[in-house]
Motif scaffolding. Structure first.
Motif, PDB file in Angstrom:
ATOM      1  N   SER A 107       0.825  -1.212   0.000  1.00 49.94           N
ATOM      2  CA  SER A 107       0.000   0.000   0.000  1.00 49.94           C
ATOM      3  C   SER A 107       0.857   1.258   0.000  1.00 49.94           C
ATOM      4  CB  SER A 107      -0.935  -0.006   1.208  1.00 49.94           C
ATOM      5  OG  SER A 107      -0.201  -0.041   2.425  1.00 49.94           O
ATOM      6  N   LEU A 108       1.969   1.241   0.730  1.00 47.73           N
ATOM      7  CA  LEU A 108       2.876   2.385   0.715  1.00 47.73           C
ATOM      8  C   LEU A 108       3.466   2.602  -0.668  1.00 47.73           C
ATOM      9  CD1 LEU A 108       4.776   1.942   4.103  1.00 47.73           C
ATOM     10  CD2 LEU A 108       3.380   3.911   3.451  1.00 47.73           C
ATOM     11  N   TYR A 111       0.721   3.608  -3.168  1.00 49.22           N
ATOM     12  CA  TYR A 111       0.316   4.998  -2.949  1.00 49.22           C
ATOM     13  C   TYR A 111       1.321   5.960  -3.570  1.00 49.22           C
ATOM     14  CZ  TYR A 111      -0.614   9.341  -0.383  1.00 49.22           C
ATOM     15  OH  TYR A 111      -0.862  10.644  -0.047  1.00 49.22           O
ATOM     16  N   LYS A 115       0.015   8.317  -6.706  1.00 49.71           N
ATOM     17  CA  LYS A 115      -0.369   9.689  -6.389  1.00 49.71           C
ATOM     18  C   LYS A 115       0.790  10.683  -6.382  1.00 49.71           C
ATOM     19  CE  LYS A 115      -4.669   8.773  -6.059  1.00 49.71           C
ATOM     20  NZ  LYS A 115      -5.588   9.285  -7.109  1.00 49.71           N
ATOM     21  N   LEU A 177      -5.579   2.587  -6.138  1.00 49.53           N
ATOM     22  CA  LEU A 177      -5.383   3.962  -5.698  1.00 49.53           C
ATOM     23  C   LEU A 177      -5.389   4.951  -6.852  1.00 49.53           C
ATOM     24  CD1 LEU A 177      -2.726   3.429  -2.891  1.00 49.53           C
ATOM     25  CD2 LEU A 177      -5.121   4.090  -2.626  1.00 49.53           C
ATOM     26  N   LEU A 185      -7.033  14.210  -1.123  1.00 47.95           N
ATOM     27  CA  LEU A 185      -5.656  14.353  -0.659  1.00 47.95           C
ATOM     28  C   LEU A 185      -5.243  15.825  -0.649  1.00 47.95           C
ATOM     29  CD1 LEU A 185      -4.082  11.375  -2.656  1.00 47.95           C
ATOM     30  CD2 LEU A 185      -5.249  11.329  -0.455  1.00 47.95           C
ATOM     31  N   GLU A 195       2.084  13.798   4.801  1.00 48.09           N
ATOM     32  CA  GLU A 195       1.811  12.655   3.924  1.00 48.09           C
ATOM     33  C   GLU A 195       1.524  11.381   4.717  1.00 48.09           C
ATOM     34  OE1 GLU A 195       1.210  12.811   0.838  1.00 48.09           O
ATOM     35  OE2 GLU A 195       1.734  14.932   0.670  1.00 48.09           O
ATOM     36  N   TYR A 199      -1.859   9.232   4.507  1.00 46.37           N
ATOM     37  CA  TYR A 199      -1.844   7.800   4.191  1.00 46.37           C
ATOM     38  C   TYR A 199      -2.583   6.986   5.254  1.00 46.37           C
ATOM     39  CZ  TYR A 199       0.091   3.069   4.187  1.00 46.37           C
ATOM     40  OH  TYR A 199       0.245   1.719   4.231  1.00 46.37           O
ATOM     41  N   SER A 200      -2.330   7.264   6.527  1.00 45.11           N
ATOM     42  CA  SER A 200      -2.881   6.447   7.599  1.00 45.11           C
ATOM     43  C   SER A 200      -4.328   6.768   7.933  1.00 45.11           C
ATOM     44  CB  SER A 200      -2.018   6.590   8.858  1.00 45.11           C
ATOM     45  OG  SER A 200      -1.969   7.944   9.289  1.00 45.11           O
ATOM     46  N   VAL A 203      -6.181   7.431   3.293  1.00 44.13           N
ATOM     47  CA  VAL A 203      -6.022   6.423   2.249  1.00 44.13           C
ATOM     48  C   VAL A 203      -6.365   5.031   2.759  1.00 44.13           C
ATOM     49  CG1 VAL A 203      -4.381   5.345   0.674  1.00 44.13           C
ATOM     50  CG2 VAL A 203      -4.310   7.814   1.034  1.00 44.13           C
ATOM     51  N   LEU A 204      -5.704   4.580   3.816  1.00 44.90           N
ATOM     52  CA  LEU A 204      -5.923   3.222   4.309  1.00 44.90           C
ATOM     53  C   LEU A 204      -7.367   2.951   4.715  1.00 44.90           C
ATOM     54  CD1 LEU A 204      -2.790   2.102   6.376  1.00 44.90           C
ATOM     55  CD2 LEU A 204      -3.584   1.310   4.147  1.00 44.90           C
TER      56      LEU A 204
END
Length: 293
Positions: A107-108, A111, A115, A177, A185, A195, A199-200, A203-204
């Protein structure tokens, strides 16, 4: 009053589709039913031709065999050594750890590739995808030599580290994504989020379907992995479930009933995991298509 004469009728296309689905369902469910029924039989009944889908009454009234005989032998083995529970724990530790790290790292990476615009972004992504073209058998021996030199034989590190992340996981997260609204975002950046917080916290939490799908697939891959543990896990206490099942076929007299019982018990965690996450697993494609549209 006009009525449509086709109302209530089923078209030929629907009939063909239902027949095709039934055939696929039949060939999918038959091995599972065979495993379930055979786990209560002895070897003589399993190998009988034609195969009887209902165990005979004599099996349950025998002095030497009961309803749980195969399951007891699957857990304790022929030598009464309860190493099965240790092997179950090993498989759970390896599969859960690899699934968690794959979801996190993929996922990192996905992402960042989806993006962030930077030089050689597509080249990096294609390089990651190119590793999927290399079969594991081609790198198995060099990987084993590295694991041996790093003293990772008969350790959890040796079973886990080579599978911390997968190229397919990066691909799956990136593609998902790409459909994630960039406006969310940008709004978070305007509000002062860094960021990592984006993300945490944004996004997640909105990637539930793809996380569930990737988690199930990663867990299954490691739960069923036989080749690499066969090289690394050389002691009985470090072996995983696939290795434990193969042990029955290595004995002088293979007990097919105990093998089927062991396979049935080993399938329970996968059924539980899929049942718990099935709504995300099935809904992932619908969410992706709705965003794409």
């Amino acid at each position: 009053m006009n009525t449509n004469k086709y109302v209530g009728r089923v078209g030929i296309g629907e009939i063909v589709a239902w027949i095709a689905l039934f055939i696929v369902f039949f060939f999918t469910i038959t091995p599972i039913l065979f495993m379930f029924v055979a786990s209560f039989m002895d070897a003589r009944q399993i190998l009988a031709m034609p195969f009887r889908w209902i165990p005979s009454r004599a099996y349950f009234t025998s002095k030497n065999r009961t309803f749980l005989t195969n399951f007891i032998k699957a857990i304790f083995g022929n030598n009464q050594n309860p190493v099965y529970m240790r092997n179950i724990a090993n498989s759970l530790i390896v599969a859960l750890t690899c699934a968690a790290t794959t979801v996190l790292l993929a996922s990192l990476c996905g992402y960042g590739l989806a993006k962030f615009k930077f030089k050689s972004r597509n080249l990096i992504f294609m390089s990651i995808m190119a590793t999927m073209m290399i079969p594991f058998e081609a790198i198995m021996i060099p990987l084993y030599m590295v694991a041996t030199s790093m003293h990772m034989i008969n350790t959890y590190q040796g079973l886990i580290i080579p599978f911390l992340v997968s190229a397919f996981g990066v691909f799956q997260m990136r593609q998902y994504l790409l459909t994630f609204p960039t406006e969310y975002l940008d709004a978070a950046r305007v509000d002062g989020y860094n960021e990592f917080n984006i993300y945490s916290r944004i996004v997640l939490p909105n990637c539930g379907p793809v996380i569930a799908t990737l988690g199930i697939l990663s867990f299954r891959n490691q739960w069923d992995n036989l080749l690499w543990p066969l090289l690394v896990a050389q002691s009985e206490k470090m072996k995983t479930i696939p290795l434990y099942i193969t042990k029955f076929s290595e004995e002088k007299q293979t007990d097919e009933g105990a093998m089927m019982a062991c396979a049935l018990l080993a399938s329970i965690p996968m059924f539980i995991l899929f049942g718990a996450l099935s709504k995300y697993f099935i809904g992932g494609a619908e969410v992706y298509e709705s965003r794409k549209g």
